[in-house]
Design an enzyme around this catalytic site. Structure first.
Site: not given
Ligand code: THU
Length: 127
Positions: A40, A42, A51, A53, A84, A87
């Site tokens: 991920n 941000e 994310c 994925e 999520c 994804c």
């Molecule tokens: N996140 C992911 O990268 N993948 C997931 O399956 C769930 C959430 C990340 C997004 C954000 O940077 C952090 O986790 C919190 O939501």
């Protein structure tokens, strides 16, 4: 350990998550056996965060891969972290009913099919 799981755990170490502190890694295997990874990433606006994925899928697509066999998602939670909703949509569109393994760094793992997490999907077959 399974190379795909190792790759997802290793990718998680690269997560850029200064806002949530929630690091996620993903790895996707293509039909040629090649592994594509993502973490991920941000952003200060929060909403532009992507994310792990989707990073893994888009990296794979940009490298020319089109068929996929398995995905692994790694996060440091005892209740294994699933993709999520956004994804799930992207995974469905590019991978269909793919095998998905959720893992944590302590060796917990669960394997399921995307269809069970994402029943009755919308996709290009409706267009
Ligand atoms: N996140 C992911 O990268 N993948 C997931 O399956 C769930 C959430 C990340 C997004 C954000 O940077 C952090 O986790 C919190 O939501």
């Amino acid at each position: 350990m399974d190379a795909l799981i190792e790759a997802a755990l290793a990718a998680r170490e690269n997560a850029h998550a200064p806002f949530s502190r929630f690091a996620v890694g993903a790895a996707i295997e293509d039909a040629a056996g090649r592994i594509h990874t993502g973490c991920n990433v941000e952003n200060a606006t929060y909403g532009l965060t992507i994310c792990a994925e989707r990073v893994a899928v888009f990296k794979a697509i940009s490298e020319g891969a089109r068929q996929f066999t398995r995905v692994a998602v790694a996060a440091d939670t005892d209740r294994l972290t699933p993709p999520c909703g956004a994804c799930r949509q992207i995974l469905w569109e590019f991978c269909g009913d793919i095998e998905l393994t959720l893992v944590n760094p302590r060796g917990a793992a669960e394997t399921l099919r995307l269809k069970d997490l994402f029943p009755r999907p919308f996709d290009a077959s409706f267009l």
